[in-house]
Design a protein around this motif. Structure first.
Motif, PDB file in Angstrom:
ATOM      1  N   ALA A   1       1.974   5.182  -6.196  1.00  0.00           N
ATOM      2  CA  ALA A   1       1.715   3.860  -6.795  1.00  0.00           C
ATOM      3  C   ALA A   1       1.973   3.878  -8.299  1.00  0.00           C
ATOM      4  CB  ALA A   1       0.281   3.433  -6.511  1.00  0.00           C
TER       5      ALA A   1
ATOM      6  N   ALA B   1       2.549   0.204 -10.276  1.00  0.00           N
ATOM      7  CA  ALA B   1       1.470  -0.726  -9.904  1.00  0.00           C
ATOM      8  C   ALA B   1       0.567  -0.894 -11.124  1.00  0.00           C
ATOM      9  CB  ALA B   1       0.681  -0.165  -8.727  1.00  0.00           C
TER      10      ALA B   1
ATOM     11  N   VAL C   1      -4.382   2.356  -2.210  1.00  0.00           N
ATOM     12  CA  VAL C   1      -4.082   3.788  -2.025  1.00  0.00           C
ATOM     13  C   VAL C   1      -5.258   4.496  -1.366  1.00  0.00           C
ATOM     14  CG1 VAL C   1      -2.553   3.799  -4.043  1.00  0.00           C
ATOM     15  CG2 VAL C   1      -4.878   4.568  -4.296  1.00  0.00           C
TER      16      VAL C   1
ATOM     17  N   ALA D   1      -1.911  -2.140  -5.835  1.00  0.00           N
ATOM     18  CA  ALA D   1      -1.482  -1.313  -4.692  1.00  0.00           C
ATOM     19  C   ALA D   1      -2.696  -0.654  -4.071  1.00  0.00           C
ATOM     20  CB  ALA D   1      -0.504  -0.240  -5.159  1.00  0.00           C
TER      21      ALA D   1
ATOM     22  N   SER E   1       0.848  -1.189   0.000  1.00  0.00           N
ATOM     23  CA  SER E   1       0.000   0.000   0.000  1.00  0.00           C
ATOM     24  C   SER E   1       0.882   1.236   0.000  1.00  0.00           C
ATOM     25  CB  SER E   1      -0.945  -0.007   1.210  1.00  0.00           C
ATOM     26  OG  SER E   1      -0.226   0.094   2.412  1.00  0.00           O
TER      27      SER E   1
ATOM     28  N   LEU F   1      -4.773   0.167  -9.028  1.00  0.00           N
ATOM     29  CA  LEU F   1      -4.892   0.876  -7.754  1.00  0.00           C
ATOM     30  C   LEU F   1      -6.189   0.447  -7.091  1.00  0.00           C
ATOM     31  CD1 LEU F   1      -3.889   4.546  -8.730  1.00  0.00           C
ATOM     32  CD2 LEU F   1      -2.445   2.521  -8.450  1.00  0.00           C
TER      33      LEU F   1
END
Ligand code: COA
Ligand code: ZN
Length: 315
Positions: A92, A97, A83, A81, A51, A100
């Protein structure tokens, strides 16, 4: 019951994020990277790898950039990830990533405890994140989680209409993926079936994820209820690690190897190598410094039969 268990169940592995975020003992960046790479080798197509939140809120995951930069990107694997805000989304995206996962709770009180803002402020931030992602150079997908969707540790019951309406709002904002999260294991199978049916009227099954915690022992029962109702994608954490540090009484996610064992025994295709997974789960106590809740890594599979003791053979 007339039900064919042929439809694949997709497991998104969340131990590197939900699992490690609550751990007291620091897990080295290199160990996190090795864990994620080993999970990819077990057959997962989706791994929540970390994260990008405030390091003060979740010190255990403060090395998100180094983790995302260190993993070997396996083809076909989506590295997700979590967020909470625009700053997290920027981090991210910079860390490459693939997806998200934005999080807001259905209950105002838990959102204030977890995100230190109102739901309205969370949603406003999500609007900015959608614009940011639309302008990103590489394609990045979006998922948004409705946390406390089945109950809140502060407010108790959560209104189903509100959960459905948040899911609808996410979709209208241009967020394709929707997760319904039972943050502190308050869901029951009947409630799960009802809510999944309602949300599937708004969201295609391919875009819907269910996120259960086993806090009250109902995790896998809830999975089956959701699967019967048409859900196909589930979060789970290796060893049953996990929990939200800002939800009193939180405990582990449903355990991945227990879920994969359930799938294997029932003939539901998951695509995950259970033997490898069990081997990996057995390394967790060394990583986090304590026993983990998962059961199948302790008991072994049904087919791992034991040697017949001498006294039995003599009878
Ligand atoms: N990544 C890194 N740092 C961040 C950040 C992010 N995504 N968002 C904010 N910060 C930093 C700010 O830069 C600021 O730093 P400073 O004190 O050095 O100036 C500090 O955090 C406070 O910023 P602010 O916007 O006022 O945040 P806040 O204190 O109101 O906290 C969140 C809001 C959302 C950042 C925080 O509550 C959070 O990270 N929550 C996530 C919790 C979580 O992960 N829960 C489990 C998963 S559901
Ligand atoms: Zn969780």
């Amino acid at each position: 019951m007339n039900f064919a268990y042929k439809e694949p169940l997709i497991v998104q592995e969340v131990a590197p994020r939900d699992g490690l975020q609550i751990e007291k003992q620091w897990v080295d960046t290199a160990d996190k990277i090795a864990l994620i790479d080993a999970l990819a080798a077990c057959g997962f197509t989706r791994i929540e790898a970390g994260s990008f939140v405030s390091p003060k809120a979740i010190p255990a995951l403060r090395d998100g950039e180094a983790v995302f930069n260190g993993i070997v990107r396996k083809e076909g694997v989506i590295y997700v990830a979590l967020v909470p805000n625009v700053k997290g989304a920027e981090r991210a995206l910079a860390a490459r990533a693939n997806e998200l996962n934005l999080v807001m709770s259905a209950s105002q009180t838990h959102n204030r405890a977890n995100m230190r803002m109102s739901c309205e402020d969370s949603l406003a931030g999500f609007g900015d994140i959608v614009r940011l992602v639309q302008g990103a150079s590489a394609p990045v997908s979006l998922n948004a989680t409705v946390a406390t969707a089945f109950g809140c540790p502060f407010e108790g019951r959560v209104d189903e209409d509100r959960v459905v309406s948040i899911a609808r709002t996410y979709r209208e904002m241009g967020i394709a993926g929707i997760t319904l999260a039972d943050t502190t294991g308050m869901a029951n199978p009947r409630q799960v079936a009802r809510l999944v049916e309602r949300v599937l009227a708004e969201v295609p099954a391919a875009d819907l994820t269910l996120h259960f915690h086993n806090t009250r022992g109902l995790g896998l029962a809830n999975v089956l209820a959701a699967y019967h109702a048409g859900a196909r994608r589930f979060d789970a954490a290796l060893g049953g690690l996990g929990g939200c540090p800002f939800a009193p009484g939180a405990s582990g996610n449903i355990c991945t190897e227990d879920l994969v064992n359930l799938c294997d025994e029932m003939g539901i295709p998951s695509g995950i190598d259970l033997v490898r997974l069990i081997g990996l789960s057995r390394t967790l106590p060394g990583l986090v410094g304590h026993e983990v809740p998962g059961q199948v890594a302790k008991a072994g599979r049904n087919c791992d039969v034991h040697a017949v003791p001498e006294y039995v053979r003599a009878i």
